[in-house]
Design an enzyme around this catalytic site. Structure first.
Site, PDB file in Angstrom:
ATOM      1  N   HIS A 161     -74.027  13.353 -44.606  1.00  0.00           N
ATOM      2  CA  HIS A 161     -72.827  12.560 -44.951  1.00  0.00           C
ATOM      3  C   HIS A 161     -73.010  11.823 -46.283  1.00  0.00           C
ATOM      4  CE1 HIS A 161     -71.826  12.990 -40.589  1.00  0.00           C
ATOM      5  NE2 HIS A 161     -73.129  12.791 -40.463  1.00  0.00           N
ATOM      6  N   SER A 282     -70.098  12.102 -75.778  1.00  0.00           N
ATOM      7  CA  SER A 282     -68.702  11.695 -75.786  1.00  0.00           C
ATOM      8  C   SER A 282     -68.308  11.348 -77.214  1.00  0.00           C
ATOM      9  CB  SER A 282     -68.510  10.478 -74.878  1.00  0.00           C
ATOM     10  OG  SER A 282     -67.338   9.778 -75.248  1.00  0.00           O
ATOM     11  N   LYS A 288     -72.970   8.003 -73.734  1.00  0.00           N
ATOM     12  CA  LYS A 288     -72.738   9.037 -72.727  1.00  0.00           C
ATOM     13  C   LYS A 288     -73.534  10.312 -72.959  1.00  0.00           C
ATOM     14  CE  LYS A 288     -69.081   9.275 -70.376  1.00  0.00           C
ATOM     15  NZ  LYS A 288     -68.820   9.269 -68.954  1.00  0.00           N
ATOM     16  N   GLU A 295     -70.544  20.670 -64.463  1.00  0.00           N
ATOM     17  CA  GLU A 295     -69.139  20.544 -64.055  1.00  0.00           C
ATOM     18  C   GLU A 295     -68.400  21.876 -64.184  1.00  0.00           C
ATOM     19  OE1 GLU A 295     -69.122  16.937 -66.784  1.00  0.00           O
ATOM     20  OE2 GLU A 295     -67.362  16.562 -65.548  1.00  0.00           O
TER      21      GLU A 295
END
Ligand code: ARG
Length: 463
Positions: A161, A282, A288, A295
């Protein structure tokens, strides 16, 4: 005589050529040019067989076979001019062959149809992709095994979980993916074995009256045998669907792992550092480092499973045998294959490059009362409590630690015995995460010894 504007292949029956829109919807050359080398291999095998069976002369077969090599070299050199009017790769190749060798080219299409031709070409292409998927998966598995070997005893939290459950080892986690990608590999191999039958010689749908030798062409093209039913052979796209379903499951596995990498590389987790080679920055936020490759891999399952669904929908409800609907098969498989290979290669690169932050992994493993089960098991083993009672006692200790704001090993023996008098000093041995993982020696368990045994087994499997 054939009207100039009508089709050179079937112009005998046609007075006029197609409308421009008809040509646009009908043509597949824009994408099936990717089948050029398979088409030429199939035609060369077919021509050789026709001559061997005395259906065409040896000299015609030789002219055809050499001419086809010339066509192939033109295509490979990028000199070939593909024509939409010629609809697909089969007619583009044949038409160019005619320009090169003249009359014998017209004998190549004896005892075959584009229906068995396209099924053969597409099978050959898909078979190569199944092999490529197996190789790509093997490379990924080897990268995961290298990580597992390095960190067979690094401790990290195991989750259920996405809540801390029990400590596990880094190696165990890596090897979990080895099992998944290993099943994917065997699925592609199974599908390949099942699809490896040659449709060539099924002709349009009913077979042919010419004395062809389908076993010969099957063997020449590396198939195990010819297909046994000509209607099925020209109507079957199961091999494409099996490729897509194997690819979908693989992409789903890649997506799950990619998701873990996204979470693990976040500032909140800091379990791993992904390499600069597989990250991006970024344009506005200088701090970043984004896990873009992960992704994008996570997203690929969308288009790959989409292709699987699309081809299923194309095929459902088609009566036997060939229908033009089936021309819609190729783009789905092409796109899925391209993206699967890319995702596998990107994941392999990311896995090889990634650096685990062992301090953070260990600290995270030790928090969240991750050794509570070890404590309960100790009460069963050492104090003879039934597991249900041990669970209850442990729950009370967890509540106590939670209230104090400490972890289980930080509770004093007095505090422990205030909950259950049978607890002794020995309990602290099972509360460390190292001892916890080392104790889980059941087959397939997380103990470093088990992980190493599984790595050794996989090394043998891969050879
Ligand atoms: N371009 C066609 C396809 O991709 C080849 C087969 C055409 N057969 C036919 N009977 N029109 O399926």
């Amino acid at each position: 005589m054939t009207d100039k504007k009508s089709n050179a292949m079937w112009g005998g029956r046609f007075a006029a050529g197609p409308d421009a829109i008809m040509e646009a919807i009908n043509a597949s050359i824009g994408f099936d040019k990717r089948l050029a080398s398979q088409d030429i291999a199939g035609s060369r095998a077919h021509a050789l067989m026709l001559a061997q069976q005395g259906i065409i002369t040896d000299s015609d077969a030789q002219a055809i076979r050499e001419g086809l090599l010339t066509v192939l070299s033109e295509i490979e050199a990028g000199e070939f001019v593909f024509s939409t009017a010629l609809e697909d790769i089969h007619m583009n190749v044949e038409s160019r062959l005619k320009e090169i060798i003249g009359e014998p080219a017209g004998r190549l299409h004896t005892a075959r149809s584009r229906n068995d031709q396209v099924a053969t070409d597409f099978k050959l292409w898909t078979r190569d992709q199944m092999d490529a998927a197996v190789s790509g998966l093997e490379a990924l598995i080897r990268a995961l095994m290298a990580q597992a070997e390095k960190g067979a005893d690094w401790v990290m939290p195991g989750f259920t979980h996405l809540q801390t459950a029990q400590p596990v080892t880094w190696g165990h986690h890596m090897m979990a993916y080895v099992e998944m990608f290993g099943r994917d590999m065997s699925r592609f191999k199974d599908a390949r074995a099942r699809m490896n039958e040659s449709p060539l010689g099924s002709a349009a749908l009913a077979g042919t009256g010419f004395p062809i030798d389908r076993h010969m062409t099957a063997e020449a093209l590396g198939f195990d045998r010819p297909t046994a039913n000509s209607l099925d052979a020209v109507a079957d796209r199961d091999f494409g669907l099996e490729f897509l379903s194997c690819a979908s499951i693989t992409a789903m596995h890649l997506s799950r792992f990619a998701e873990e990498l996204v979470i693990w590389s976040s500032a909140q987790f800091r379990f791993v550092a992904l390499s600069d080679r597989f990250s991006t920055g970024s344009s506005i936020m200088p701090q970043k480092k984004n896990p873009d490759a992960a992704e994008l891999i996570r997203a690929k399952v969308g288009r790959i499973f989409g292709a699987n669904v699309a081809l299923m929908m194309v095929m459902k409800g088609l009566p036997l045998a060939y229908s033009k609907d089936m021309q819609e098969d190729k783009e789905q498989v092409f796109d899925a294959a391209d993206n699967l290979m890319l995702a596998l290669a990107a994941m392999t690169g990311m896995v090889s490059d990634m650096n685990a932050n062992t301090d953070n992994l260990r600290a995270a493993a030790a928090s969240g009362f991750s050794t509570a089960t070890d404590l309960a098991d100790w009460l069963v083993r050492e104090a003879g409590l039934p597991f249900r009672d041990a669970h209850h006692v442990t729950g009370a200790l967890v509540a106590m630690a939670e209230k104090k704001g400490c972890d289980l090993p930080d509770l004093s023996l007095e505090e422990m015995t205030s909950v259950h008098e049978a607890i002794t000093e020995g309990v602290y041995n099972v509360l460390t995460v190292e001892n916890s993982v080392a104790s889980r020696t059941s087959y397939g368990g997380t103990a470093p010894s088990q992980v190493r045994a599984q790595i050794a087994r996989w090394k043998e499997v891969l050879g």
